[in-house]
Motif scaffolding. Structure first.
Motif, PDB file in Angstrom:
ATOM      1  N   SER A 152      32.233 -34.807 -37.444  1.00 12.96           N
ATOM      2  CA  SER A 152      32.712 -35.607 -38.576  1.00 12.96           C
ATOM      3  C   SER A 152      34.044 -35.070 -39.066  1.00 12.96           C
ATOM      4  N   ASN A 153      34.874 -35.963 -39.556  1.00 15.32           N
ATOM      5  CA  ASN A 153      36.155 -35.577 -40.144  1.00 15.32           C
ATOM      6  C   ASN A 153      35.917 -35.341 -41.630  1.00 15.32           C
ATOM      7  N   LEU A 154      35.757 -34.093 -42.005  1.00 15.60           N
ATOM      8  CA  LEU A 154      35.421 -33.740 -43.385  1.00 15.60           C
ATOM      9  C   LEU A 154      36.660 -33.656 -44.275  1.00 15.60           C
ATOM     10  N   THR A 155      37.353 -34.780 -44.342  1.00 15.32           N
ATOM     11  CA  THR A 155      38.448 -34.943 -45.296  1.00 15.32           C
ATOM     12  C   THR A 155      38.210 -36.271 -46.005  1.00 15.32           C
ATOM     13  N   VAL A 156      38.928 -36.474 -47.112  1.00 18.40           N
ATOM     14  CA  VAL A 156      38.729 -37.715 -47.869  1.00 18.40           C
ATOM     15  C   VAL A 156      39.281 -38.896 -47.076  1.00 18.40           C
ATOM     16  N   SER A 157      38.666 -40.052 -47.286  1.00 19.59           N
ATOM     17  CA  SER A 157      39.063 -41.260 -46.550  1.00 19.59           C
ATOM     18  C   SER A 157      40.530 -41.602 -46.794  1.00 19.59           C
ATOM     19  N   LYS A 158      41.044 -41.278 -47.967  1.00 20.90           N
ATOM     20  CA  LYS A 158      42.457 -41.505 -48.286  1.00 20.90           C
ATOM     21  C   LYS A 158      43.374 -40.742 -47.322  1.00 20.90           C
ATOM     22  N   ASP A 159      42.858 -39.630 -46.762  1.00 16.61           N
ATOM     23  CA  ASP A 159      43.613 -38.816 -45.800  1.00 16.61           C
ATOM     24  C   ASP A 159      43.169 -39.090 -44.363  1.00 16.61           C
ATOM     25  N   GLY A 160      42.386 -40.178 -44.150  1.00 14.16           N
ATOM     26  CA  GLY A 160      41.930 -40.534 -42.814  1.00 14.16           C
ATOM     27  C   GLY A 160      40.576 -39.953 -42.447  1.00 14.16           C
ATOM     28  N   GLY A 161      39.883 -39.349 -43.421  1.00 22.71           N
ATOM     29  CA  GLY A 161      38.603 -38.705 -43.149  1.00 22.71           C
ATOM     30  C   GLY A 161      37.410 -39.627 -43.320  1.00 22.71           C
ATOM     31  N   ASP A 162      36.228 -39.028 -43.226  1.00 21.74           N
ATOM     32  CA  ASP A 162      34.967 -39.765 -43.262  1.00 21.74           C
ATOM     33  C   ASP A 162      34.279 -39.764 -44.629  1.00 21.74           C
ATOM     34  N   VAL A 163      34.876 -39.145 -45.645  1.00 21.90           N
ATOM     35  CA  VAL A 163      34.195 -38.973 -46.928  1.00 21.90           C
ATOM     36  C   VAL A 163      34.983 -39.636 -48.053  1.00 21.90           C
ATOM     37  N   ASP A 164      34.278 -40.437 -48.869  1.00 23.87           N
ATOM     38  CA  ASP A 164      34.915 -41.070 -50.029  1.00 23.87           C
ATOM     39  C   ASP A 164      35.149 -40.035 -51.123  1.00 23.87           C
ATOM     40  N   ALA A 165      36.351 -40.030 -51.666  1.00 23.08           N
ATOM     41  CA  ALA A 165      36.691 -39.107 -52.753  1.00 23.08           C
ATOM     42  C   ALA A 165      36.057 -39.573 -54.053  1.00 23.08           C
ATOM     43  N   ILE A 166      35.861 -38.639 -54.953  1.00 23.73           N
ATOM     44  CA  ILE A 166      35.388 -38.966 -56.296  1.00 23.73           C
ATOM     45  C   ILE A 166      36.457 -39.834 -56.950  1.00 23.73           C
ATOM     46  N   THR A 167      36.043 -40.931 -57.558  1.00 28.43           N
ATOM     47  CA  THR A 167      36.984 -41.842 -58.214  1.00 28.43           C
ATOM     48  C   THR A 167      37.787 -41.082 -59.268  1.00 28.43           C
ATOM     49  N   ALA A 168      39.100 -41.139 -59.177  1.00 29.33           N
ATOM     50  CA  ALA A 168      40.041 -40.500 -60.099  1.00 29.33           C
ATOM     51  C   ALA A 168      39.993 -38.971 -60.032  1.00 29.33           C
ATOM     52  N   ALA A 169      39.441 -38.424 -58.950  1.00 30.69           N
ATOM     53  CA  ALA A 169      39.383 -36.965 -58.803  1.00 30.69           C
ATOM     54  C   ALA A 169      39.566 -36.574 -57.333  1.00 30.69           C
ATOM     55  N   THR A 170      40.619 -37.091 -56.727  1.00 28.39           N
ATOM     56  CA  THR A 170      40.874 -36.812 -55.311  1.00 28.39           C
ATOM     57  C   THR A 170      41.164 -35.333 -55.082  1.00 28.39           C
ATOM     58  N   ILE A 171      41.845 -34.689 -56.015  1.00 26.65           N
ATOM     59  CA  ILE A 171      42.170 -33.262 -55.852  1.00 26.65           C
ATOM     60  C   ILE A 171      40.882 -32.444 -55.783  1.00 26.65           C
ATOM     61  N   THR A 172      39.948 -32.721 -56.673  1.00 28.52           N
ATOM     62  CA  THR A 172      38.666 -32.013 -56.657  1.00 28.52           C
ATOM     63  C   THR A 172      37.929 -32.292 -55.357  1.00 28.52           C
ATOM     64  N   SER A 173      37.962 -33.538 -54.904  1.00 27.21           N
ATOM     65  CA  SER A 173      37.290 -33.905 -53.654  1.00 27.21           C
ATOM     66  C   SER A 173      37.885 -33.144 -52.480  1.00 27.21           C
ATOM     67  N   ARG A 174      39.193 -33.042 -52.442  1.00 24.70           N
ATOM     68  CA  ARG A 174      39.836 -32.277 -51.366  1.00 24.70           C
ATOM     69  C   ARG A 174      39.427 -30.809 -51.422  1.00 24.70           C
ATOM     70  N   ALA A 175      39.331 -30.257 -52.632  1.00 27.84           N
ATOM     71  CA  ALA A 175      38.927 -28.853 -52.788  1.00 27.84           C
ATOM     72  C   ALA A 175      37.484 -28.655 -52.314  1.00 27.84           C
ATOM     73  N   PHE A 176      36.596 -29.572 -52.683  1.00 27.32           N
ATOM     74  CA  PHE A 176      35.195 -29.506 -52.255  1.00 27.32           C
ATOM     75  C   PHE A 176      35.117 -29.496 -50.729  1.00 27.32           C
ATOM     76  N   LEU A 177      35.862 -30.385 -50.092  1.00 27.09           N
ATOM     77  CA  LEU A 177      35.832 -30.487 -48.632  1.00 27.09           C
ATOM     78  C   LEU A 177      36.554 -29.318 -47.962  1.00 27.09           C
ATOM     79  N   ASP A 178      37.556 -28.755 -48.632  1.00 29.63           N
ATOM     80  CA  ASP A 178      38.228 -27.557 -48.136  1.00 29.63           C
ATOM     81  C   ASP A 178      37.228 -26.400 -48.087  1.00 29.63           C
ATOM     82  N   ALA A 179      36.469 -26.232 -49.150  1.00 28.08           N
ATOM     83  CA  ALA A 179      35.454 -25.176 -49.192  1.00 28.08           C
ATOM     84  C   ALA A 179      34.374 -25.422 -48.139  1.00 28.08           C
TER      85      ALA A 179
END
Length: 194
Positions: A152-179
């Motif tokens: 799986s591509n564990l990045t947010v869909s906005k960056d071409g990944g497979d996971v939807d980011a938290i609405t209005a919290a893309t930075i947090t979503s990227r951090a979660f997936l980075d960890a």
């Protein structure tokens, strides 16, 4: 005048010494219960995110430095009958909106994500703080549970990944997936050592 100044300095000195002694006493009294509570939180998180186990993952914990990283992560192997059935990995990201986030991710023996627990964050309440539930929600492509980092591509869909980011919290979503990516790398190294 001189004696008033001396009395004032002596009074302030005595108050400072008493305050320091009281603070030291409070620290000494609370240090052990705080450590016990943190250990209990860690143990409960490990139980919540890993497959069933019969060993003591905390006493068997090892440190693994993910490829390309300089900071080791603590990995708690979960075993049943002496066989590795998964692990919990303490991970972090410094890319959160409000600073560091710390999480524990669980993996089964095949590397599938079995759960996660948010251990510490300072993300915006009502937005980034939603990571506690967002990434296990079955709606859309939010959930990371059951995904395998190898496929799986564990990045947010906005960056071409497979996971939807938290609405209005893309930075947090990227951090979660980075960890999560960091934890998956450490788990892959543990699996390779089997």
């Amino acid at each position: 005048m001189k004696s008033t100044l001396v009395n004032m300095v002596l009074s302030l000195g005595i108050i400072t010494i008493i305050a320091a002694a009281l603070l030291a006493g409070v620290y000494t009294t609370t240090k052990e219960p705080i450590s016990a509570a943190q250990l209990n939180k860690q143990v409960e998180a490990i139980k919540a995110v890993t497959p069933a186990f019969d060993n003591d993952p905390v006493s068997e914990a090892i440190e693994i430095t993910p490829e390309g990283e300089s900071t080791p992560l603590k990995v708690f192997p979960a075993k049943m009958g002496g066989q590795l059935v998964g692990a919990a990995v303490e991970s972090y990201s410094s890319q959160g909106f409000s600073g560091d986030i710390k999480l524990i991710y669980g993996f089964d023996a095949d590397g599938n994500i079995t759960g996660y627990a948010v251990m510490q964050h300072a993300e915006t309440p009502g937005l980034g703080a939603k990571m506690d539930e967002w990434f296990r929600s079955p709606e859309g492509h939010r959930s990371v549970i059951g995904l395998n980092p190898a496929t799986s591509n564990l990045t947010v869909s906005k960056d071409g990944g497979d996971v939807d980011a938290i609405t209005a919290a893309t930075i947090t979503s990227r951090a979660f997936l980075d960890a999560l990516t960091r934890a998956a790398s450490a788990f892959a190294q543990l699996s390779a050592q089997k």
